[in-house]
Design a protein around this motif. Structure first.
Motif, PDB file in Angstrom:
ATOM      1  N   ARG A  44      -6.413  22.820 -25.692  1.00 32.52           N
ATOM      2  CA  ARG A  44      -6.111  21.625 -26.490  1.00 32.52           C
ATOM      3  C   ARG A  44      -4.656  21.742 -26.890  1.00 32.52           C
ATOM      4  N   GLY A  45      -3.844  20.870 -26.309  1.00 34.32           N
ATOM      5  CA  GLY A  45      -2.423  20.904 -26.668  1.00 34.32           C
ATOM      6  C   GLY A  45      -1.602  21.621 -25.608  1.00 34.32           C
ATOM      7  N   ARG A  46      -0.351  21.266 -25.586  1.00 34.57           N
ATOM      8  CA  ARG A  46       0.581  21.717 -24.547  1.00 34.57           C
ATOM      9  C   ARG A  46       0.864  23.220 -24.626  1.00 34.57           C
ATOM     10  N   TRP A  47       0.878  23.757 -25.837  1.00 34.09           N
ATOM     11  CA  TRP A  47       1.192  25.184 -26.003  1.00 34.09           C
ATOM     12  C   TRP A  47       0.133  26.036 -25.299  1.00 34.09           C
ATOM     13  N   MET A  48      -1.130  25.736 -25.571  1.00 30.13           N
ATOM     14  CA  MET A  48      -2.202  26.522 -24.951  1.00 30.13           C
ATOM     15  C   MET A  48      -2.254  26.273 -23.440  1.00 30.13           C
ATOM     16  N   GLU A  49      -1.938  25.036 -23.044  1.00 27.46           N
ATOM     17  CA  GLU A  49      -1.909  24.745 -21.602  1.00 27.46           C
ATOM     18  C   GLU A  49      -0.842  25.599 -20.917  1.00 27.46           C
ATOM     19  N   PHE A  50       0.312  25.721 -21.562  1.00 25.38           N
ATOM     20  CA  PHE A  50       1.397  26.550 -21.028  1.00 25.38           C
ATOM     21  C   PHE A  50       0.947  28.015 -20.895  1.00 25.38           C
ATOM     22  N   LEU A  51       0.277  28.507 -21.938  1.00 23.39           N
ATOM     23  CA  LEU A  51      -0.162  29.916 -21.893  1.00 23.39           C
ATOM     24  C   LEU A  51      -1.212  30.133 -20.803  1.00 23.39           C
ATOM     25  N   LEU A  52      -2.120  29.170 -20.650  1.00 21.33           N
ATOM     26  CA  LEU A  52      -3.151  29.340 -19.617  1.00 21.33           C
ATOM     27  C   LEU A  52      -2.564  29.190 -18.212  1.00 21.33           C
ATOM     28  N   ASP A  53      -1.573  28.317 -18.061  1.00 20.50           N
ATOM     29  CA  ASP A  53      -0.905  28.227 -16.755  1.00 20.50           C
ATOM     30  C   ASP A  53      -0.287  29.581 -16.398  1.00 20.50           C
ATOM     31  N   GLY A  54       0.323  30.217 -17.392  1.00 21.11           N
ATOM     32  CA  GLY A  54       0.919  31.546 -17.160  1.00 21.11           C
ATOM     33  C   GLY A  54      -0.160  32.573 -16.883  1.00 21.11           C
ATOM     34  N   HIS A  55      -1.230  32.512 -17.652  1.00 16.41           N
ATOM     35  CA  HIS A  55      -2.350  33.439 -17.448  1.00 16.41           C
ATOM     36  C   HIS A  55      -2.886  33.320 -16.018  1.00 16.41           C
ATOM     37  N   ALA A  56      -2.975  32.076 -15.532  1.00 15.66           N
ATOM     38  CA  ALA A  56      -3.516  31.840 -14.190  1.00 15.66           C
ATOM     39  C   ALA A  56      -2.681  32.569 -13.137  1.00 15.66           C
ATOM     40  N   VAL A  57      -1.362  32.512 -13.304  1.00 14.86           N
ATOM     41  CA  VAL A  57      -0.483  33.195 -12.349  1.00 14.86           C
ATOM     42  C   VAL A  57      -0.619  34.708 -12.525  1.00 14.86           C
ATOM     43  N   ARG A  58      -0.611  35.150 -13.769  1.00 10.34           N
ATOM     44  CA  ARG A  58      -0.578  36.597 -14.029  1.00 10.34           C
ATOM     45  C   ARG A  58      -1.906  37.264 -13.703  1.00 10.34           C
ATOM     46  N   ASN A  59      -2.990  36.486 -13.729  1.00 14.43           N
ATOM     47  CA  ASN A  59      -4.291  37.126 -13.518  1.00 14.43           C
ATOM     48  C   ASN A  59      -4.981  36.626 -12.245  1.00 14.43           C
ATOM     49  N   ASN A  60      -4.194  36.037 -11.331  1.00 17.16           N
ATOM     50  CA  ASN A  60      -4.734  35.554 -10.055  1.00 17.16           C
ATOM     51  C   ASN A  60      -5.901  34.581 -10.243  1.00 17.16           C
ATOM     52  N   GLU A  61      -5.718  33.630 -11.114  1.00 17.26           N
ATOM     53  CA  GLU A  61      -6.771  32.619 -11.300  1.00 17.26           C
ATOM     54  C   GLU A  61      -6.184  31.293 -10.837  1.00 17.26           C
TER      55      GLU A  61
ATOM     56  N   ASP B 265       9.550  24.621 -32.274  1.00 14.51           N
ATOM     57  CA  ASP B 265       9.023  23.271 -32.033  1.00 14.51           C
ATOM     58  C   ASP B 265       8.788  22.582 -33.377  1.00 14.51           C
ATOM     59  N   ARG B 266       9.617  21.627 -33.662  1.00  8.76           N
ATOM     60  CA  ARG B 266       9.518  20.952 -34.964  1.00  8.76           C
ATOM     61  C   ARG B 266       8.505  19.806 -34.925  1.00  8.76           C
ATOM     62  N   GLY B 267       7.633  19.794 -33.885  1.00  7.45           N
ATOM     63  CA  GLY B 267       6.569  18.786 -33.838  1.00  7.45           C
ATOM     64  C   GLY B 267       7.092  17.382 -33.620  1.00  7.45           C
ATOM     65  N   GLY B 268       8.136  17.247 -32.863  1.00  7.49           N
ATOM     66  CA  GLY B 268       8.706  15.930 -32.591  1.00  7.49           C
ATOM     67  C   GLY B 268       8.079  15.291 -31.366  1.00  7.49           C
ATOM     68  N   THR B 269       8.895  14.967 -30.403  1.00 11.24           N
ATOM     69  CA  THR B 269       8.427  14.262 -29.211  1.00 11.24           C
ATOM     70  C   THR B 269       7.881  15.264 -28.190  1.00 11.24           C
ATOM     71  N   PRO B 270       7.126  14.787 -27.164  1.00 12.53           N
ATOM     72  CA  PRO B 270       6.699  15.684 -26.080  1.00 12.53           C
ATOM     73  C   PRO B 270       7.893  16.377 -25.420  1.00 12.53           C
ATOM     74  N   ALA B 271       9.012  15.681 -25.313  1.00 10.28           N
ATOM     75  CA  ALA B 271      10.184  16.302 -24.680  1.00 10.28           C
ATOM     76  C   ALA B 271      10.681  17.486 -25.513  1.00 10.28           C
ATOM     77  N   MET B 272      10.611  17.346 -26.838  1.00 11.72           N
ATOM     78  CA  MET B 272      11.037  18.467 -27.706  1.00 11.72           C
ATOM     79  C   MET B 272      10.087  19.649 -27.548  1.00 11.72           C
ATOM     80  N   THR B 273       8.804  19.340 -27.409  1.00  9.64           N
ATOM     81  CA  THR B 273       7.819  20.414 -27.202  1.00  9.64           C
ATOM     82  C   THR B 273       8.126  21.156 -25.900  1.00  9.64           C
ATOM     83  N   GLU B 274       8.425  20.390 -24.835  1.00  4.28           N
ATOM     84  CA  GLU B 274       8.755  21.032 -23.550  1.00  4.28           C
ATOM     85  C   GLU B 274       9.984  21.929 -23.697  1.00  4.28           C
ATOM     86  N   GLN B 275      10.935  21.436 -24.447  1.00  2.00           N
ATOM     87  CA  GLN B 275      12.168  22.211 -24.659  1.00  2.00           C
ATOM     88  C   GLN B 275      11.861  23.511 -25.412  1.00  2.00           C
ATOM     89  N   ALA B 276      11.024  23.384 -26.429  1.00  2.00           N
ATOM     90  CA  ALA B 276      10.663  24.561 -27.236  1.00  2.00           C
ATOM     91  C   ALA B 276       9.928  25.579 -26.367  1.00  2.00           C
TER      92      ALA B 276
END
Ligand SMILES: C[S@@+](CC[C@H](N)C(=O)[O-])C[C@H]1O[C@@H](n2cnc3c(N)ncnc32)[C@H](O)[C@@H]1O
Length: 351
Positions: free
Chosen positions: A279-296, A38-49
């Motif tokens: 705070r930020g899309r990266w951590m949101e992505f990890l917590l979304d995954g955590h929610a699935v993996r840990n039944n939250e 993620d070269r810190g460009g647009t939100p779309a680039m972040t999603e791609q990364a």
């Protein structure tokens, strides 16, 4: 210690070390990988990364460990916590005996337990926290390995310090108190205050009362009540608090808990709910995954609730939403290890 217990302890220590490895080696490697892409460009680039990282063997391995080591910790047929407590009913009842006659414990076998609570094995805890007598003991045993870079229950001790530094509250309600991990440190710091912990889980409350019996505190009570409709009178408390409760509630119940907090406070009283907030899309992505993996299951919706607006709508003013360090330095931007994004939500009921 007999042989099967020794084998269980060894297995649980292994789980703890794998969690350390996951948090302190795998996570930094994964984060580094993400930053390279993620070269810190647009939100779309972040999603791609993020999508690219999600395909890597490193992420798959990270996700596998998060899910399956937690599952094995509870449910391994030989050395899991459930099997271990199941095989020692006498030890369990001895440990909880002090609760049976405790004047500081109010249980309510007729309490209406919400469906969301019955239907999900939250944290992969078999039967959630209302299945077996030993559920409180099992939750406590499991909780010790969840935050690898902290001392035992350090986040809750530090939260109690924050409460104390804030004001000398006189009457405190701790919602979703579990086995008293946060209630007891608050009660110890405010010995002149009346402190009540409520929870739906009778096994957790029993353990909380048994732990209380090992202290000299006399200012604390535990009660089996629903945080959505606690039954206490309007204006009964000058602090209503919780730790890690909000993200476990269906999204519509979060607002109900905030309204109930408001109702229970006297004018000028304060609410302090400690939970997580990416705070930020990266951590949101990890917590979304955590929610699935840990039944939250409710965590992703909670992460997207506008908490400032929710607190305002419940009637609160002077709203502050602040990062919270569960150990020294943990909120520094260069903190390298995995951590939950602890956040303190606090506000005041107007005079
Ligand atoms: C993640 S645990 C946190 C326990 C404790 N506060 C801590 O930080 O260790 C969430 C707790 O909220 C309790 N809980 C969930 N829904 C509740 C409700 N509607 N009323 C009261 N307690 C509730 C659960 O039983 C559990 O003990």
């Amino acid at each position: 210690m007999n042989a099967p217990v020794r084998a269980t302890v060894a297995f649980q220590e292994l789980i703890g070390s794998v969690r350390q490895h996951w948090a302190n080696q795998l996570y930094p490697a994964l984060h580094e990988r993400y930053r390279e892409i993620d070269r810190g460009g647009t939100p779309a680039m972040t999603e791609q990364a993020i999508a690219q990282v999600a395909e890597t063997p490193l992420y798959q391995w990270f996700a596998f460990i998060e899910r399956h080591y937690q599952r094995m910790k509870y449910s391994d047929p030989r050395w899991g916590l459930a099997a271990s407590f199941e095989s020692q009913p006498n030890w369990v009842s001895e440990r909880l005996a002090a609760a049976e006659s405790s004047p500081y414990l109010e249980l309510n076998a007729d309490l209406d337990i919400p469906d969301y609570y019955r239907e999900i094995d939250i944290h992969q805890h078999p039967g959630n926290l209302i299945g077996a007598d030993y559920d409180g003991l099992m939750y406590r045993a499991s909780a010790t390995s969840i935050h690898p870079n902290t001392r035992r229950f350090e986040a809750h001790e530090r939260f109690a310090d924050t409460v104390l530094a804030h004001r000398r509250f006189r009457s405190v309600l701790n919602m979703g108190c579990g086995f008293g991990k946060c209630t007891l440190p608050i009660a110890a710091r405010l010995p002149e205050a009346r402190v009540i912990g409520i929870d739906l889980s009778a096994p957790c409350l029993r353990l909380a009362a048994a732990t209380l019996a090992d202290t000299t505190l006399t200012n604390t009570r535990f009660a089996q009540r629903d945080a959505l409709r606690s039954g206490y009178a309007d204006g009964s408390f000058d602090l209503v608090t919780s730790t890690q409760l909000l993200h476990e509630l269906p999204v519509e119940d979060i607002q109900r808990v905030l309204r109930e907090s408001f109702r229970l406070l006297e004018p000028g009283g304060e609410v302090m709910h400690l939970d997580f907030r990416p705070r930020g899309r990266w951590m949101e992505f990890l917590l979304d995954g955590h929610a699935v993996r840990n039944n939250e299951g409710f965590m992703p919706a909670f992460n997207r609730v506008d908490m400032h607006e929710a607190l305002r709508e419940a009637g609160f003013v002077d709203i502050a939403i602040e990062p919270f360090a569960e150990t020294e330095g943990a909120t520094r931007p260069d903190w390298p290890y995995w951590r939950f994004p602890w956040t303190l939500f606090r506000a005041v009921k107007p005079l």
